[in-house]
Design a protein around this motif. Structure first.
Motif, PDB file in Angstrom:
ATOM      1  N   GLU A 104       0.822  -1.211   0.000  1.00  0.00           N
ATOM      2  CA  GLU A 104       0.000   0.000   0.000  1.00  0.00           C
ATOM      3  C   GLU A 104       0.862   1.270   0.000  1.00  0.00           C
ATOM      4  OE1 GLU A 104      -2.931  -0.312   3.186  1.00  0.00           O
ATOM      5  OE2 GLU A 104      -2.793  -2.488   2.979  1.00  0.00           O
ATOM      6  N   ARG A 106       3.222   3.742  -1.937  1.00  0.00           N
ATOM      7  CA  ARG A 106       3.487   4.186  -3.308  1.00  0.00           C
ATOM      8  C   ARG A 106       4.800   4.947  -3.327  1.00  0.00           C
ATOM      9  NH1 ARG A 106       0.451   6.458  -7.801  1.00  0.00           N
ATOM     10  NH2 ARG A 106       2.053   6.500  -9.395  1.00  0.00           N
ATOM     11  N   TYR A 108       7.322   7.548  -5.475  1.00  0.00           N
ATOM     12  CA  TYR A 108       7.444   8.533  -6.553  1.00  0.00           C
ATOM     13  C   TYR A 108       8.931   8.850  -6.705  1.00  0.00           C
ATOM     14  CZ  TYR A 108       2.453   9.232  -5.717  1.00  0.00           C
ATOM     15  OH  TYR A 108       1.105   9.047  -5.554  1.00  0.00           O
ATOM     16  N   GLN A 164      -1.089   4.827   1.403  1.00  0.00           N
ATOM     17  CA  GLN A 164      -2.480   5.088   0.988  1.00  0.00           C
ATOM     18  C   GLN A 164      -3.479   4.541   1.950  1.00  0.00           C
ATOM     19  OE1 GLN A 164      -2.752   3.898  -3.129  1.00  0.00           O
ATOM     20  NE2 GLN A 164      -0.764   4.731  -3.514  1.00  0.00           N
TER      21      GLN A 164
END
Length: 164
Positions: A104, A106, A108, A164
């Motif tokens: 869960e 993420r 970047y 998230q």
């Protein structure tokens, strides 16, 4: 990753040159422990010290430690693996919670808030479709500053993470 195991059937005595223990690389092969410490059962060993990216407790079984070490090895070299300790400290109470929710998280691959803001607006359309001629007028630095203050994001040397 390694742990220092003691043979708890041979207590330390004053005058002994060393403890009846040894460092073992993780995951630990119990046959190696048996050979080096002279024990027959896991109940005969005690964890005296460790160098692991997760906390352990004294009554934790060797198979649990090995399972956690294998999970760490799976993540080694990935952004989440590189920032495991920071991620765990930010969002999770334990290593087990981190492992249970690692899918869960993420990642970047950006360097700062402004780059994250631009990516979210242009690539993920967080504000919906924005006409191309308006994109050059958006203040990505200002929005990036807000994202840096948001607890949902963790900014690291490896990039930015969001739980998230």
């Amino acid at each position: 990753m390694r742990i220092y195991l003691l043979n708890n059937t041979k207590p330390y005595r004053d005058g002994d040159e060393e403890y009846s223990g040894e460092w073992f690389n993780c995951p630990v092969d119990f046959e190696e422990v048996r050979e080096k410490l002279g024990v027959e059962h896991e109940e005969q060993i005690e964890i005296a010290d460790y160098e692991l990216p997760f906390d352990i407790h004294s009554d934790m079984h060797l198979w649990e430690i090995n399972a956690n070490c294998r999970m760490v090895l799976e993540m080694e070299g990935t952004p989440i693996g590189n920032e495991m300790k920071a991620i765990q400290q930010k969002w999770f109470d334990s290593f087990e919670d981190f492992i249970d929710h690692r899918d869960e998280i993420r990642f970047y691959d950006v360097g700062d808030g402004a780059a994250l803001a631009e990516y979210l607006i242009r690539e993920e359309s967080v504000f919906g479709e924005i006409p191309h001629e308006l994109l050059k007028h958006i203040d990505y630095h200002s929005y990036g500053n807000e994202l840096e203050m948001d607890d949902r994001y963790l900014f690291t040397a490896s990039g930015v993470f969001r739980y998230q």
